[in-house]
Design a protein around this motif. Sequence first.
Motif, short mmCIF file in Angstrom:
data_model
loop_
_atom_site.label_atom_id
_atom_site.label_comp_id
_atom_site.label_asym_id
_atom_site.label_seq_id
_atom_site.Cartn_x
_atom_site.Cartn_y
_atom_site.Cartn_z
N ILE A 177 0.84 -1.20 0.00
CA ILE A 177 0.00 0.00 0.00
C ILE A 177 0.88 1.25 0.00
O ILE A 177 0.66 2.17 -0.79
N GLU A 178 1.86 1.27 0.90
CA GLU A 178 2.76 2.43 0.97
C GLU A 178 3.49 2.64 -0.35
O GLU A 178 3.62 3.77 -0.84
N HIS A 179 3.95 1.56 -0.96
CA HIS A 179 4.67 1.65 -2.22
C HIS A 179 3.75 2.15 -3.34
O HIS A 179 4.11 3.07 -4.08
N ASP A 180 2.57 1.55 -3.47
CA ASP A 180 1.64 1.91 -4.55
C ASP A 180 1.15 3.35 -4.43
O ASP A 180 0.92 4.02 -5.44
N LEU A 181 0.99 3.83 -3.20
CA LEU A 181 0.49 5.20 -2.99
C LEU A 181 1.62 6.20 -2.82
O LEU A 181 1.37 7.38 -2.57
N GLN A 182 2.85 5.74 -2.95
CA GLN A 182 4.04 6.57 -2.81
C GLN A 182 4.08 7.29 -1.46
O GLN A 182 4.43 8.47 -1.37
N LEU A 183 3.74 6.54 -0.42
CA LEU A 183 3.86 7.04 0.95
C LEU A 183 5.23 6.64 1.47
O LEU A 183 5.81 5.66 1.01
N SER A 184 5.73 7.37 2.45
CA SER A 184 7.04 7.02 2.99
C SER A 184 6.97 5.68 3.71
O SER A 184 5.93 5.29 4.23
N ASN A 185 8.11 5.00 3.72
CA ASN A 185 8.21 3.69 4.37
C ASN A 185 7.88 3.81 5.86
O ASN A 185 8.45 4.64 6.54
N GLY A 186 6.97 3.02 6.34
CA GLY A 186 6.62 3.03 7.75
C GLY A 186 5.57 4.05 8.15
O GLY A 186 5.21 4.14 9.32
N MET A 187 5.07 4.82 7.19
CA MET A 187 4.08 5.86 7.52
C MET A 187 2.83 5.27 8.15
O MET A 187 2.34 5.77 9.16
N ILE A 188 2.31 4.20 7.56
CA ILE A 188 1.07 3.62 8.07
C ILE A 188 1.28 3.02 9.45
O ILE A 188 0.41 3.13 10.31
N SER A 189 2.45 2.43 9.70
CA SER A 189 2.69 1.83 11.01
C SER A 189 2.73 2.89 12.11
O SER A 189 2.43 2.60 13.27
N LYS A 190 3.04 4.13 11.77
CA LYS A 190 3.03 5.21 12.75
C LYS A 190 1.62 5.53 13.22
O LYS A 190 1.43 6.14 14.26
N TRP A 191 0.63 5.09 12.46
CA TRP A 191 -0.77 5.34 12.84
C TRP A 191 -1.15 4.52 14.06
O TRP A 191 -2.24 4.66 14.59
N ASN A 192 -0.26 3.65 14.50
CA ASN A 192 -0.47 2.88 15.71
C ASN A 192 -0.50 3.79 16.93
O ASN A 192 -1.17 3.50 17.92
N LYS A 193 0.22 4.91 16.85
CA LYS A 193 0.35 5.80 18.01
C LYS A 193 -0.09 7.23 17.73
O LYS A 193 -0.22 8.02 18.66
N SER A 194 -0.28 7.59 16.47
CA SER A 194 -0.67 8.97 16.16
C SER A 194 -1.71 8.99 15.05
O SER A 194 -1.86 8.01 14.31
N MET A 195 -2.40 10.10 14.95
CA MET A 195 -3.43 10.25 13.92
C MET A 195 -2.76 10.57 12.58
O MET A 195 -1.83 11.37 12.53
N PRO A 196 -3.27 9.97 11.51
CA PRO A 196 -2.68 10.23 10.18
C PRO A 196 -3.18 11.57 9.62
O PRO A 196 -4.17 12.13 10.10
N ARG A 197 -2.48 12.03 8.61
CA ARG A 197 -2.98 13.18 7.84
C ARG A 197 -4.25 12.74 7.14
O ARG A 197 -4.36 11.59 6.68
N ALA A 198 -5.20 13.63 7.03
CA ALA A 198 -6.49 13.29 6.43
C ALA A 198 -6.34 12.83 4.99
O ALA A 198 -6.99 11.87 4.57
#
Length: 67
Positions: A21-42
């Motif tokens: 998902i991160e690769h296909d959407l060109q998100l930084s590596n580990g971005m989604i895993s950070k949502w474990n402790k913080s709110m994501p950008r909308a």
Amino acid sequence: MSLYTAVKKVAGQNHKSIYQIEHDLQLSNGMISKWNKSMPRADALQDVADYLGVTTQYLFNLARKEQ
């Protein structure tokens, strides 16, 4: 359940990995895993929800339901 766990659960149902998902959407590596402790950008959350074919509200409800 955290938002990250909700995304991971839906991703698994769609046979997608968090990395993919991160690769296909060109998100930084580990971005989604950070949502474990913080709110994501909308915008990032909306992109992930669209990619998985669900709404952001569905992800929030899934995360809240499992607590």
